[in-house]
Write a protein that holds these residues in place. Structure first.
Motif, short mmCIF file in Angstrom:
data_model
loop_
_atom_site.label_atom_id
_atom_site.label_comp_id
_atom_site.label_asym_id
_atom_site.label_seq_id
_atom_site.Cartn_x
_atom_site.Cartn_y
_atom_site.Cartn_z
N ALA A 163 1.06 -0.99 0.14
CA ALA A 163 0.15 -0.06 -0.02
C ALA A 163 1.03 1.26 -0.26
CB ALA A 163 -1.17 0.01 1.27
N GLU A 164 0.85 2.03 -1.02
CA GLU A 164 1.46 3.24 -1.13
C GLU A 164 0.80 4.57 -1.60
OE1 GLU A 164 3.47 2.42 -5.51
OE2 GLU A 164 4.57 1.83 -3.74
N GLU A 165 -0.62 4.38 -1.39
CA GLU A 165 -1.50 5.50 -1.72
C GLU A 165 -1.25 6.75 -1.04
OE1 GLU A 165 -3.32 1.69 -2.86
OE2 GLU A 165 -2.24 2.44 -1.47
N SER A 166 -1.26 6.62 0.34
CA SER A 166 -1.33 7.78 1.17
C SER A 166 0.19 8.34 1.67
CB SER A 166 -1.99 7.15 2.51
OG SER A 166 -1.85 8.19 3.39
N ARG A 167 0.14 9.42 2.02
CA ARG A 167 1.36 9.94 2.68
C ARG A 167 1.43 9.52 4.00
NH1 ARG A 167 1.34 16.21 0.59
NH2 ARG A 167 1.27 16.09 3.13
N GLN A 191 2.03 6.61 6.78
CA GLN A 191 2.50 5.30 6.88
C GLN A 191 1.64 4.44 7.58
OE1 GLN A 191 5.73 3.14 9.62
NE2 GLN A 191 6.94 4.13 7.65
N HIS A 192 0.83 5.40 8.51
CA HIS A 192 -0.04 4.18 9.22
C HIS A 192 -1.26 4.06 8.53
CE1 HIS A 192 -2.72 3.62 12.72
NE2 HIS A 192 -3.60 4.25 12.24
N ASP A 193 -1.53 4.91 7.66
CA ASP A 193 -2.97 4.74 6.67
C ASP A 193 -2.39 3.73 5.77
OD1 ASP A 193 -4.34 6.79 8.04
OD2 ASP A 193 -4.16 8.22 6.56
N ASN A 194 -1.36 3.62 5.20
CA ASN A 194 -0.73 2.54 4.46
C ASN A 194 -0.85 1.14 4.73
OD1 ASN A 194 -0.70 4.10 2.00
ND2 ASN A 194 1.32 4.69 2.52
N LYS A 195 -0.36 1.19 6.33
CA LYS A 195 -0.48 -0.28 7.04
C LYS A 195 -1.60 -0.84 7.23
CE LYS A 195 2.61 -0.75 10.19
NZ LYS A 195 3.47 -0.88 11.44
N ALA A 196 -2.78 0.03 7.44
CA ALA A 196 -4.01 -0.24 7.42
C ALA A 196 -4.63 -0.74 6.22
CB ALA A 196 -5.04 0.61 8.08
N MET A 197 -4.34 -0.11 5.29
CA MET A 197 -4.83 -0.47 3.66
C MET A 197 -3.99 -1.93 3.14
SD MET A 197 -6.77 -0.21 1.11
CE MET A 197 -7.22 1.56 1.34
N ALA A 198 -2.85 -1.98 3.70
CA ALA A 198 -1.89 -3.25 3.43
C ALA A 198 -2.51 -4.36 4.30
CB ALA A 198 -0.69 -3.13 3.73
N LEU A 199 -2.99 -4.16 5.47
CA LEU A 199 -3.58 -5.32 6.36
C LEU A 199 -4.99 -5.72 5.60
CD1 LEU A 199 -2.89 -4.47 10.14
CD2 LEU A 199 -2.44 -6.45 8.89
N LYS A 200 -5.83 -4.68 5.18
CA LYS A 200 -7.16 -4.88 4.54
C LYS A 200 -6.94 -5.74 3.34
CE LYS A 200 -11.16 -2.15 3.96
NZ LYS A 200 -11.54 -0.73 3.74
N ARG A 201 -6.12 -5.49 2.60
CA ARG A 201 -5.48 -6.27 1.35
C ARG A 201 -5.10 -7.50 1.61
NH1 ARG A 201 -2.71 -1.08 -1.58
NH2 ARG A 201 -4.73 0.06 -2.19
N LEU A 202 -4.24 -7.83 2.68
CA LEU A 202 -3.92 -9.14 3.01
C LEU A 202 -5.23 -9.87 3.50
CD1 LEU A 202 -1.49 -11.07 3.51
CD2 LEU A 202 -1.40 -10.13 5.98
#
Length: 186
Positions: A63-67, A69-80
């Motif tokens: 996940a790299e959409e947001s500036r 890192q916290h938001d990107n980690k949350a998005m990556a967890l959702k994708r996982l």
């Protein structure tokens, strides 16, 4: 010289799909990096992009959409979590491959409406659980849509409509079909 080790026993998808986000994250290798692309002046100055590798299954998401890192980690967890349902197939034993058994499957039964059809949006919490079962059945039927629909107790049209609900689900259904030598669904 050491002999090659047999692969670890394959665990069912529910081993991971029922975990909390924190529990799932503890099983992951987390990498942060600088992503390129749009995002303003701060984009290339911070390591805000997140890559998660789920070690037990080998699934990899980014996940790299947001500036943030916290938001990107949350998005990556959702994708996982979604990837668990999209890419891990549970083997259905013969006794579970009947319309009666599938109608009472704990991940599938709540997804069916009173008239026996699948009417879920991707925002419904039951959607991804139902996707896992539907793709398992499609895989068990060697990607024959009519056979899968019959086992699921729904019409072929309802099954195809359900698979089209999310582009990733549609893509995985077509990948399963190509594995078994069938043409992609349109």
């Amino acid at each position: 010289m050491s002999l090659p080790q047999p692969p670890p026993p394959r665990l069912p998808r529910t081993t991971w799909s029922r975990l909390t986000e924190e529990q799932l994250l503890t099983q992951c290798e987390v990498d942060t990096y600088r992503a390129s692309g749009p995002g303003g002046q701060k984009r290339n100055k911070t390591s805000s992009a997140v890559r998660l590798r789920h070690l037990p299954t080998g699934l990899l998401v980014i996940a790299e959409e947001s500036r943030s890192q916290h938001d990107n980690k949350a998005m990556a967890l959702k994708r996982l979590w979604r990837s668990l349902f999209l890419h891990l197939r549970d083997e259905l034993p013969a006794e579970a491959r009947t319309p009666e058994a599938l109608a009472t499957h704990p991940d599938y039964a709540p997804a069916r409406s009173a008239d026996g059809r699948l009417h879920l949006s991707a925002k419904n919490p039951q959607f991804w659980f139902a996707v896992g079962v539907v793709l398992d059945v499609l895989n068990a039927c060697e990607a024959r849509v009519a056979d899968a629909a019959a086992l699921l107790g729904i019409s072929t049209g309802n099954l195809i409509d359900f698979l089209q609900t999310d582009p990733k689900v549609w893509q995985e259904a077509n990948r399963i079909r190509t594995v078994f030598g069938h043409k992609a669904l349109r």
